[in-house]
Design a protein around this motif. Structure first.
Motif, PDB file in Angstrom:
ATOM      1  N   LEU A  14       0.869  -1.176   0.000  1.00  9.48           N
ATOM      2  CA  LEU A  14       0.000   0.000   0.000  1.00  9.48           C
ATOM      3  C   LEU A  14       0.902   1.220   0.000  1.00  9.48           C
ATOM      4  O   LEU A  14       1.710   1.410   0.915  1.00  9.48           O
ATOM      5  CB  LEU A  14      -0.908   0.004   1.240  1.00  9.48           C
ATOM      6  N   LYS A  16       1.199   5.080   0.353  1.00  7.24           N
ATOM      7  CA  LYS A  16       0.456   6.249   0.816  1.00  7.24           C
ATOM      8  C   LYS A  16       1.308   7.056   1.791  1.00  7.24           C
ATOM      9  O   LYS A  16       1.904   6.505   2.711  1.00  7.24           O
ATOM     10  CB  LYS A  16      -0.860   5.845   1.504  1.00  7.24           C
ATOM     11  N   PRO A  22      -3.907   7.112  -1.790  1.00  5.84           N
ATOM     12  CA  PRO A  22      -3.266   5.791  -1.811  1.00  5.84           C
ATOM     13  C   PRO A  22      -3.256   5.167  -3.196  1.00  5.84           C
ATOM     14  O   PRO A  22      -4.121   5.421  -4.027  1.00  5.84           O
ATOM     15  CB  PRO A  22      -4.156   4.974  -0.873  1.00  5.84           C
ATOM     16  N   THR A  23      -2.252   4.353  -3.419  1.00  2.00           N
ATOM     17  CA  THR A  23      -2.213   3.453  -4.568  1.00  2.00           C
ATOM     18  C   THR A  23      -1.715   2.099  -4.049  1.00  2.00           C
ATOM     19  O   THR A  23      -1.229   2.002  -2.924  1.00  2.00           O
ATOM     20  CB  THR A  23      -1.274   3.954  -5.684  1.00  2.00           C
ATOM     21  N   THR A  24      -1.849   1.080  -4.882  1.00  2.00           N
ATOM     22  CA  THR A  24      -1.401  -0.243  -4.437  1.00  2.00           C
ATOM     23  C   THR A  24      -0.483  -0.882  -5.472  1.00  2.00           C
ATOM     24  O   THR A  24      -0.567  -0.590  -6.671  1.00  2.00           O
ATOM     25  CB  THR A  24      -2.598  -1.191  -4.189  1.00  2.00           C
ATOM     26  N   THR A  92      -7.679  -4.060  -2.711  1.00  2.00           N
ATOM     27  CA  THR A  92      -8.440  -2.975  -3.349  1.00  2.00           C
ATOM     28  C   THR A  92      -9.326  -2.267  -2.331  1.00  2.00           C
ATOM     29  O   THR A  92      -9.429  -1.037  -2.312  1.00  2.00           O
ATOM     30  CB  THR A  92      -9.289  -3.530  -4.498  1.00  2.00           C
ATOM     31  N   GLU A  95      -7.298   0.038  -0.173  1.00  2.00           N
ATOM     32  CA  GLU A  95      -7.005   1.293  -0.870  1.00  2.00           C
ATOM     33  C   GLU A  95      -8.190   2.251  -0.777  1.00  2.00           C
ATOM     34  O   GLU A  95      -8.031   3.437  -0.479  1.00  2.00           O
ATOM     35  CB  GLU A  95      -6.667   1.012  -2.330  1.00  2.00           C
ATOM     36  N   GLN A  99      -8.517   5.925   1.606  1.00  2.00           N
ATOM     37  CA  GLN A  99      -8.686   7.178   0.868  1.00  2.00           C
ATOM     38  C   GLN A  99      -9.293   8.239   1.783  1.00  2.00           C
ATOM     39  O   GLN A  99     -10.327   8.028   2.404  1.00  2.00           O
ATOM     40  CB  GLN A  99      -9.591   6.954  -0.345  1.00  2.00           C
TER      41      GLN A  99
END
Length: 340
Positions: A14, A16, A22-24, A92, A95, A99
């Motif tokens: 993760l 962030k 955030p992105t993964t 997912t 993420e 957020q």
């Protein structure tokens, strides 16, 4: 011998920063279990037990809190369990949940399904990395290495699949309580706490009593049960007065400051289901300083300070009470004297 029997294991990432989006970076495949992975899960399991946590159950809303649905779809269906697909859906959702959580930061996301004491668990943990150095065996050169640092365990949540599926237990989801970001990870798991302050405090009191009594029975023990009870009561009452939540780790450090680890491990035992994160109830706390016995027709209640005036004959099964007040003596003489 290993305590945890690992069925599936994968690591995702993760990405962030605080106040950032955030992105993964998903892991591509399940990893083959090796000694390093075994040690990691054993360490997470151990650390999870000894830290403060809260217990609860899944939210009814499976749309807004889909972790439970992912487990059903990918792991509990009639088809072959697919932990890889479960982990990707769970990542997912992590993420999405992180957020907008300004203080939340990323890390390595460790996910595993394992057996412990013949019970099935799924654990999700977010752990940060540390940098170190390694020395090559051939030429003794030093190079930088990156490793998962469990001292930087930010979040961990665990689902007891067997308790959940039994339908008779409402404390099958648990999560660590660390820092200000706990609420977001609790939301991610879809966990609601069914606890009642009176019931939870009573469980804490009973657990402390059992632990202290067992300590006192040990050979050459110097434990003073009354002192430990009073110390516990003062600590919990102070929290109740301030409307502050109990943290089991802090409580253990307070009660046994010289060596709290055994007590922490005891409080973290799965079968006790002791929770942090609630304001102690004063009525339950009083059980440290008062005790009572009763039958259908009578009830006796004593302060612990009166122990020197009360004796119980285990052979005759008789309670002997020293009555010092003249008026009490007169009343009892008139009401309870046995005719010769």
């Amino acid at each position: 011998m290993s305590e945890c029997i690992i069925r599936s294991f994968i690591v995702h990432k993760l990405n962030k920063e605080q106040h950032g989006d955030p992105t993964t970076s998903p892991g591509s495949t399940l990893l083959e279990i090796n000694p390093a992975i075994q040690d990691l899960i054993e360490a997470i399991h151990k650390k999870y037990i000894t830290q403060s946590k809260s217990f609860g159950k899944f939210e009814d809303n499976v749309i807004g809190y889909p972790i439970q649905q992912y487990i059903i779809t990918h792991l509990l269906s009639d088809e072959e369990p697919n932990f890889l697909n479960f982990s990707k859906d769970a990542l997912t959702h992590l993420e999405v949940t992180s957020q907008g959580v300004d203080l939340a930061t990323g890390g390595w996301v460790v996910m595993s399904a394992y057996l412990f004491n013949n019970e099935h668990f799924i654990v999700v943990a977010i752990v940060n990395e540390s940098k170190g150095a390694t020395v090559s065996k051939n030429d003794y050169k030093i190079s930088e290495s990156v490793y998962i640092d469990l001292n930087k365990l930010r979040h961990a949540g665990r689902i007891n699949i067997d308790k959940w599926q039994s339908g008779v237990n409402d404390k099958y989801v648990s999560f660590l309580r660390k820092g200000k970001e706990t609420s977001y990870f609790q939301k991610y798991l879809g966990c609601i706490k069914p606890q009642h302050d009176l019931n939870e405090t009573t469980k804490i009191v009973n657990a402390v009593k059992t632990y202290c009594q067992n300590l006192a029975k040990q050979e050459n023990s110097t434990v003073n049960i009354d002192d430990l009870y009073k110390k516990s009561a003062v600590y919990l009452t102070d929290l109740a007065n301030k409307k502050e939540e109990l943290d089991l780790t802090s409580f253990a450090n307070h009660l046994f400051p010289d060596d709290p680890e055994l007590f922490k491990e005891y409080l973290g035992a799965e079968e006790l289901e002791l929770s942090s994160g609630f304001v102690p109830n004063k009525t339950a706390i009083n059980k440290f300083t008062k005790f009572q016995v009763e039958s259908r027709d009578w009830k006796l209640q004593f302060n612990r300070d009166a122990k020197n005036e009360i004796r119980y004959d285990t052979e005759k099964k008789q309670l002997i009470i020293d009555i010092k007040d003249p008026e009490d003596q007169r009343i009892l003489q008139n009401e309870l004297t046995i005719p010769e």
